[in-house]
Write a protein that holds these residues in place. Structure first.
Motif, PDB file in Angstrom:
ATOM      1  N   LYS A  51     187.319 105.821 108.307  1.00 29.13           N
ATOM      2  CA  LYS A  51     185.960 106.231 108.624  1.00 29.13           C
ATOM      3  C   LYS A  51     185.800 106.396 110.130  1.00 29.13           C
ATOM      4  N   ILE A  52     185.126 107.464 110.514  1.00 30.34           N
ATOM      5  CA  ILE A  52     184.856 107.717 111.930  1.00 30.34           C
ATOM      6  C   ILE A  52     183.430 107.272 112.243  1.00 30.34           C
ATOM      7  N   GLU A  62     187.067 114.110 109.270  1.00 29.93           N
ATOM      8  CA  GLU A  62     187.447 112.771 109.710  1.00 29.93           C
ATOM      9  C   GLU A  62     188.972 112.626 109.756  1.00 29.93           C
TER      10      GLU A  62
END
Length: 475
Positions: free
Chosen positions: A267-268, A254
């Motif tokens: 956060k992806i 990420e």
């Protein structure tokens, strides 16, 4: 008669210099002849013509690509290099045109009395009854112009080299975009593959926990000993530790995606359907000759060859005489109230200067040798880039075919081993198999599932790299 003598001398000097111009030739390089097709394929369709938005189907990946193209630092630096190259083009274009400057000079001069100027001024009348003063003011507003006539194409070739380098910098930016799209897609699918691996590990941990409880119950019933319990417990702990390492891989992947998109770690958002992940189209290579037009790095190398060729021509022209014309016009007087009287205060000049290097031309020779070597290097680089591009596509096509067959076989293996777990568990319940056989069946199935995920990931990576190798991603 004097002017004729000077002209004859200039022509003779030009002939002499022409005979002294180096005749160093560029070493011929055998041109790279690409095959007509890849592996005798007759399909001329080329996936490089597809934009990333057309090739990739995942909406989250598409959004990440848009963000990366807008914010990636390497790409932003490439855009600044393009602006620098644009300035070089403007500089080369300006050198071909006359330069005109506005000038205002205000001075006070005193000539020594025992000099020609001082002695002459002491007996010269500037105005009726007024001798030139010892302290002589001078006011001179004017326009000054200079222009180097490009007799031999030196300035024109410098401009041509600057234009080629500007276009090459644009292709360099396109190549960065191609690599950026490829790196981002690979990182995204790697993240999905890790998610899928964690899902498989969680399923295996749940099965292992059930098996562990069964083994414990059989141990308490004195059917099995403590060794069986420890074997299953150790396997369970190993899986839990492996899951933690996978979570760390998620964080690092990420972060790699965020770095490509020019963002701080976060956060992806991604799809959770790795097994069903696919591209909109099967990658098609077209014909090898298309690489010359589709690959930005090949186009960039070709433009740099053109630039270095112009550099050599400009360096060669430096051996010949240069013609500079300077001119000026304005008003000049020793008192402001007399400054704009015409024609008394009107001053102008027109000078033509034909200069040729005769002695100590080491600097010119060094520049010419440098330009020649740079052109030779650019020719080698161009050929190398073509060979490298074709090799990438050639290997990618074969790898894609082989991985397709590997994935089919790994799917069959996974199905067979998954069935073997049920068989081993049933035999174990009826006492016809040992706990080790159950353990081995679970381990082999887990290994096969993880290898299937890895094979699928490699398939996606190969398709993306093939897309990049064909020159796709920058449109």
């Amino acid at each position: 008669m004097k002017q004729i003598y000077i002209a004859v001398l200039s022509i003779a000097a030009t002939g002499f210099l022409h005979s002294c111009v180096p005749t160093q030739q560029i070493k011929e390089i055998k041109p790279v002849v690409l095959p007509a097709t890849y592996n005798n394929s007759t399909d001329s369709s080329n996936s490089a013509l597809l934009s990333p938005q057309e090739l990739f189907t995942d909406p989250h990946l598409k959004q990440l690509i848009d963000t990366a193209i807008a914010n990636n630092y390497d790409l932003q630096m490439a855009l600044q290099r393009i602006r620098i190259a644009q300035s070089d083009v403007l500089l080369g274009n300006g050198a071909l045109k006359p330069r005109v400057d506005a000038s205002v000079v205000s001075a006070l001069r005193r000539y020594g009395l025992y000099t020609m100027d001082g002695a002459g001024n002491a007996s010269t009348f500037m105005l009726p009854g007024k001798i030139v003063p010892t302290n002589l003011p001078d006011y001179f507003p004017s326009f000054q112009s200079s222009w180097e006539i490009d007799l031999w194409g030196k300035l024109k070739n410098r401009k041509k080299a600057a234009v080629s380098r500007y276009l090459a910098s644009t292709e360099g930016k396109n190549f960065i975009v191609t690599n950026l799209v490829s790196d981002l897609a690979i990182a995204y699918y790697e993240l999905q593959a890790i998610d899928e691996t964690i899902r498989i590990i969680d399923e295996t941990i749940a099965l292992q926990q059930q098996a562990f409880e069964i083994i414990q119950a059989k141990k308490e019933a004195a059917v099995l000993n403590e060794l069986a319990v420890k074997q299953f417990e150790a396997q369970l702990i190993n899986l839990q530790a492996f899951r933690i390492s996978l979570q760390q891989q998620v964080i690092e992947t990420e972060s790699r995606i965020n770095l490509l998109t020019g963002r701080l770690p976060q956060k992806i958002i991604r799809s959770k359907t790795f097994a069903a992940t696919s591209l909109a189209n099967t990658i098609k290579a077209g014909v090898p000759a298309a690489l010359l037009e589709q690959r930005p790095d090949i186009r960039q190398a070709a433009l740099l060859v053109r630039a270095t060729k112009a550099d050599v021509a400009a360096a060669k022209a430096a051996y010949y005489p240069s013609l500079n014309i300077t001119a000026g016009i304005g008003y000049q007087a020793f008192r402001p109230d007399l400054l704009f009287q015409t024609p008394q205060s009107l001053a102008y000049s027109l000078v033509g200067n034909l200069a040729a290097p005769l002695v100590n031309r080491a600097g010119i020779k060094a520049a010419f040798n440098t330009a020649t070597a740079a052109q030779q290097e650019s020719l080698y680089q161009y050929s190398k880039t073509i060979v490298h591009a074709y090799t990438e596509v050639y290997n990618g096509l074969i790898r894609a075919d082989n991985l397709k067959e590997v994935y089919r076989l790994k799917t069959d293996e996974t199905t067979t081993l998954s069935e073997s777990i049920l068989v081993a568990q049933e035999l174990f319940r009826t006492g016809r198999a040992t706990y080790l056989e159950v353990l081995y069946a679970q381990q082999n199935t887990l290994k096969a599932k993880l290898e299937l995920v890895e094979t699928r990931k490699q398939q996606l990576f190969t398709s993306i790299q093939l897309y990049k190798s064909l020159g796709g991603g920058w449109r």
